[in-house]
Motif scaffolding. Structure first.
Motif, PDB file in Angstrom:
ATOM      1  N   VAL A  15     -28.839 -14.962  40.672  1.00  0.00           N
ATOM      2  CA  VAL A  15     -27.722 -16.391  40.178  1.00  0.00           C
ATOM      3  C   VAL A  15     -27.346 -16.488  41.687  1.00  0.00           C
ATOM      4  CG1 VAL A  15     -24.347 -16.400  39.739  1.00  0.00           C
ATOM      5  CG2 VAL A  15     -26.886 -14.955  37.779  1.00  0.00           C
ATOM      6  N   HIS A  16     -27.057 -17.899  42.349  1.00  0.00           N
ATOM      7  CA  HIS A  16     -26.590 -18.085  43.354  1.00  0.00           C
ATOM      8  C   HIS A  16     -25.249 -17.691  43.897  1.00  0.00           C
ATOM      9  CE1 HIS A  16     -30.557 -20.070  44.307  1.00  0.00           C
ATOM     10  NE2 HIS A  16     -30.364 -20.643  43.039  1.00  0.00           N
ATOM     11  N   VAL A  17     -25.092 -17.265  44.852  1.00  0.00           N
ATOM     12  CA  VAL A  17     -23.474 -17.020  45.513  1.00  0.00           C
ATOM     13  C   VAL A  17     -23.047 -17.813  46.409  1.00  0.00           C
ATOM     14  CG1 VAL A  17     -23.707 -15.135  43.598  1.00  0.00           C
ATOM     15  CG2 VAL A  17     -24.229 -14.485  45.956  1.00  0.00           C
ATOM     16  N   SER A  18     -23.537 -17.849  46.777  1.00  0.00           N
ATOM     17  CA  SER A  18     -23.787 -18.574  48.032  1.00  0.00           C
ATOM     18  C   SER A  18     -24.037 -20.512  48.147  1.00  0.00           C
ATOM     19  CB  SER A  18     -24.377 -18.321  48.890  1.00  0.00           C
ATOM     20  OG  SER A  18     -23.851 -18.924  50.895  1.00  0.00           O
ATOM     21  N   GLY A  19     -23.989 -21.486  49.000  1.00  0.00           N
ATOM     22  CA  GLY A  19     -24.366 -22.741  48.788  1.00  0.00           C
ATOM     23  C   GLY A  19     -23.469 -23.780  48.771  1.00  0.00           C
ATOM     24  N   VAL A  20     -23.705 -24.787  48.550  1.00  0.00           N
ATOM     25  CA  VAL A  20     -22.647 -26.215  47.775  1.00  0.00           C
ATOM     26  C   VAL A  20     -23.796 -27.034  47.036  1.00  0.00           C
ATOM     27  CG1 VAL A  20     -22.025 -28.021  49.055  1.00  0.00           C
ATOM     28  CG2 VAL A  20     -22.211 -27.062  50.966  1.00  0.00           C
ATOM     29  N   PHE A  21     -22.279 -26.816  45.900  1.00  0.00           N
ATOM     30  CA  PHE A  21     -23.195 -27.202  44.369  1.00  0.00           C
ATOM     31  C   PHE A  21     -21.833 -28.349  44.118  1.00  0.00           C
ATOM     32  CE2 PHE A  21     -24.974 -23.077  44.717  1.00  0.00           C
ATOM     33  CZ  PHE A  21     -25.908 -23.291  44.117  1.00  0.00           C
ATOM     34  N   GLY A  22     -22.830 -29.894  43.625  1.00  0.00           N
ATOM     35  CA  GLY A  22     -21.490 -30.429  42.981  1.00  0.00           C
ATOM     36  C   GLY A  22     -21.423 -30.122  41.501  1.00  0.00           C
ATOM     37  N   PHE A  23     -19.535 -30.366  40.876  1.00  0.00           N
ATOM     38  CA  PHE A  23     -19.581 -30.172  39.650  1.00  0.00           C
ATOM     39  C   PHE A  23     -18.482 -31.558  39.470  1.00  0.00           C
ATOM     40  CE2 PHE A  23     -19.967 -25.932  42.093  1.00  0.00           C
ATOM     41  CZ  PHE A  23     -19.976 -25.167  41.284  1.00  0.00           C
ATOM     42  N   ASP A  24     -18.871 -31.205  37.875  1.00  0.00           N
ATOM     43  CA  ASP A  24     -17.890 -32.024  37.411  1.00  0.00           C
ATOM     44  C   ASP A  24     -16.488 -32.178  37.734  1.00  0.00           C
ATOM     45  OD1 ASP A  24     -19.634 -33.533  36.067  1.00  0.00           O
ATOM     46  OD2 ASP A  24     -19.480 -32.562  33.988  1.00  0.00           O
ATOM     47  N   LYS A  25     -15.258 -32.835  37.895  1.00  0.00           N
ATOM     48  CA  LYS A  25     -13.921 -33.360  38.436  1.00  0.00           C
ATOM     49  C   LYS A  25     -13.199 -33.226  37.403  1.00  0.00           C
ATOM     50  CE  LYS A  25     -11.535 -35.790  41.225  1.00  0.00           C
ATOM     51  NZ  LYS A  25     -11.637 -36.072  42.311  1.00  0.00           N
ATOM     52  N   THR A  26     -11.942 -31.817  37.060  1.00  0.00           N
ATOM     53  CA  THR A  26     -11.725 -32.070  35.620  1.00  0.00           C
ATOM     54  C   THR A  26     -10.084 -32.945  35.804  1.00  0.00           C
ATOM     55  OG1 THR A  26      -9.746 -30.389  36.143  1.00  0.00           O
ATOM     56  CG2 THR A  26     -11.909 -30.055  35.629  1.00  0.00           C
ATOM     57  N   ASP A  27     -10.150 -33.754  36.445  1.00  0.00           N
ATOM     58  CA  ASP A  27      -8.299 -34.510  37.189  1.00  0.00           C
ATOM     59  C   ASP A  27      -9.100 -35.297  37.785  1.00  0.00           C
ATOM     60  OD1 ASP A  27      -8.403 -33.214  39.431  1.00  0.00           O
ATOM     61  OD2 ASP A  27      -6.889 -31.626  38.724  1.00  0.00           O
ATOM     62  N   THR A  28      -8.226 -36.666  38.266  1.00  0.00           N
ATOM     63  CA  THR A  28      -8.380 -37.693  38.727  1.00  0.00           C
ATOM     64  C   THR A  28      -7.427 -37.440  40.307  1.00  0.00           C
ATOM     65  OG1 THR A  28      -6.140 -38.917  37.452  1.00  0.00           O
ATOM     66  CG2 THR A  28      -8.040 -39.562  37.090  1.00  0.00           C
ATOM     67  N   THR A  29      -7.252 -36.319  40.736  1.00  0.00           N
ATOM     68  CA  THR A  29      -6.114 -36.052  42.015  1.00  0.00           C
ATOM     69  C   THR A  29      -7.919 -36.213  42.583  1.00  0.00           C
ATOM     70  OG1 THR A  29      -6.542 -34.009  42.197  1.00  0.00           O
ATOM     71  CG2 THR A  29      -4.413 -34.899  41.395  1.00  0.00           C
ATOM     72  N   GLU A  30      -7.183 -36.365  44.578  1.00  0.00           N
ATOM     73  CA  GLU A  30      -8.263 -36.748  45.583  1.00  0.00           C
ATOM     74  C   GLU A  30      -7.971 -35.132  46.189  1.00  0.00           C
ATOM     75  OE1 GLU A  30      -6.843 -37.904  49.924  1.00  0.00           O
ATOM     76  OE2 GLU A  30      -7.069 -39.540  48.847  1.00  0.00           O
ATOM     77  N   ILE A  31      -8.898 -34.941  46.328  1.00  0.00           N
ATOM     78  CA  ILE A  31      -9.097 -33.898  46.525  1.00  0.00           C
ATOM     79  C   ILE A  31      -9.745 -33.774  48.019  1.00  0.00           C
ATOM     80  CG2 ILE A  31     -10.377 -31.598  46.361  1.00  0.00           C
ATOM     81  CD1 ILE A  31     -10.628 -31.825  43.110  1.00  0.00           C
ATOM     82  N   SER A  32      -9.503 -33.646  49.164  1.00  0.00           N
ATOM     83  CA  SER A  32      -9.814 -33.748  50.303  1.00  0.00           C
ATOM     84  C   SER A  32     -10.809 -31.954  50.998  1.00  0.00           C
ATOM     85  CB  SER A  32      -8.532 -33.433  51.357  1.00  0.00           C
ATOM     86  OG  SER A  32      -7.584 -34.516  50.872  1.00  0.00           O
ATOM     87  N   ILE A  33     -11.572 -32.527  51.737  1.00  0.00           N
ATOM     88  CA  ILE A  33     -12.780 -31.373  52.366  1.00  0.00           C
ATOM     89  C   ILE A  33     -11.333 -30.235  52.628  1.00  0.00           C
ATOM     90  CG2 ILE A  33     -13.154 -32.304  54.668  1.00  0.00           C
ATOM     91  CD1 ILE A  33     -15.868 -31.692  54.313  1.00  0.00           C
ATOM     92  N   GLY A  34     -11.841 -28.744  52.633  1.00  0.00           N
ATOM     93  CA  GLY A  34     -11.556 -27.693  52.888  1.00  0.00           C
ATOM     94  C   GLY A  34     -10.396 -26.653  51.758  1.00  0.00           C
ATOM     95  N   THR A  35      -9.805 -27.801  51.243  1.00  0.00           N
ATOM     96  CA  THR A  35      -9.466 -27.782  50.038  1.00  0.00           C
ATOM     97  C   THR A  35      -9.960 -26.295  48.868  1.00  0.00           C
ATOM     98  OG1 THR A  35      -7.962 -30.318  49.771  1.00  0.00           O
ATOM     99  CG2 THR A  35      -7.679 -28.144  48.123  1.00  0.00           C
ATOM    100  N   GLU A  36      -8.851 -25.550  48.704  1.00  0.00           N
ATOM    101  CA  GLU A  36      -9.587 -24.430  47.699  1.00  0.00           C
ATOM    102  C   GLU A  36      -9.593 -24.968  46.482  1.00  0.00           C
ATOM    103  OE1 GLU A  36      -6.789 -21.163  48.062  1.00  0.00           O
ATOM    104  OE2 GLU A  36      -8.042 -20.600  49.806  1.00  0.00           O
ATOM    105  N   VAL A  37     -10.827 -24.378  45.653  1.00  0.00           N
ATOM    106  CA  VAL A  37     -10.737 -25.308  44.138  1.00  0.00           C
ATOM    107  C   VAL A  37     -11.118 -23.937  43.076  1.00  0.00           C
ATOM    108  CG1 VAL A  37     -11.572 -27.643  44.595  1.00  0.00           C
ATOM    109  CG2 VAL A  37     -12.653 -25.983  44.453  1.00  0.00           C
ATOM    110  N   TYR A  38     -10.820 -24.826  42.354  1.00  0.00           N
ATOM    111  CA  TYR A  38     -11.058 -23.934  40.960  1.00  0.00           C
ATOM    112  C   TYR A  38     -11.554 -24.304  39.327  1.00  0.00           C
ATOM    113  CZ  TYR A  38      -6.981 -21.240  43.362  1.00  0.00           C
ATOM    114  OH  TYR A  38      -6.522 -21.056  44.849  1.00  0.00           O
ATOM    115  N   LEU A  39     -12.026 -22.575  39.145  1.00  0.00           N
ATOM    116  CA  LEU A  39     -13.262 -23.630  37.889  1.00  0.00           C
ATOM    117  C   LEU A  39     -11.985 -23.224  36.511  1.00  0.00           C
ATOM    118  CD1 LEU A  39     -15.837 -23.477  36.609  1.00  0.00           C
ATOM    119  CD2 LEU A  39     -15.635 -21.058  36.139  1.00  0.00           C
TER     120      LEU A  39
END
Length: 107
Positions: free
Chosen positions: A49-73
């Motif tokens: 199980v990778h616990v580090s790195g950058v991964f692409g995920f589906d986004k749940t909403d249509t809001t803009e998310i700026s680089i550096g913004t904390e995000v949640y699963l």
């Protein structure tokens, strides 16, 4: 107290204690963090199980998310709305029309 070096920690051995296969790329919740399966992990077996790195995920909403913004699963994907499992932070800007967001996990 002393510590001894064990491993880099970018990927960890993980035992699948469920009765279903964890598929390569599937998100695994590890307490209040996440990991991403590096291969298929059969029930009762160990895998990576990778616990580090950058991964692409589906986004749940249509809001803009700026680089550096904390995000949640969430069950649907990633959101900037605070939730119970922090995924990391946005590793790139994601516009309102984007359906994906790139996340630096566990940071």
């Amino acid at each position: 107290m002393k510590g001894t070096y064990w491993q880099k920690g970018e990927a960890l051995d993980y035992r699948n204690n469920t009765d279903k296969k964890i598929e390569n790329g599937e998100v695994v919740v590890l307490g209040n963090r996440i990991g991403v399966a590096g291969d298929d992990i059969l029930p009762g077996e160990n895998g990576v199980v990778h616990v580090s790195g950058v991964f692409g995920f589906d986004k749940t909403d249509t809001t803009e998310i700026s680089i550096g913004t904390e995000v949640y699963l969430t069950e649907e994907g990633i959101t900037a709305s605070e939730g119970s499992t922090k995924a990391g932070y946005a590793a790139a800007d994601s516009s309102e029309s984007d359906t994906k967001v790139y996340v630096k996990i566990n940071a």
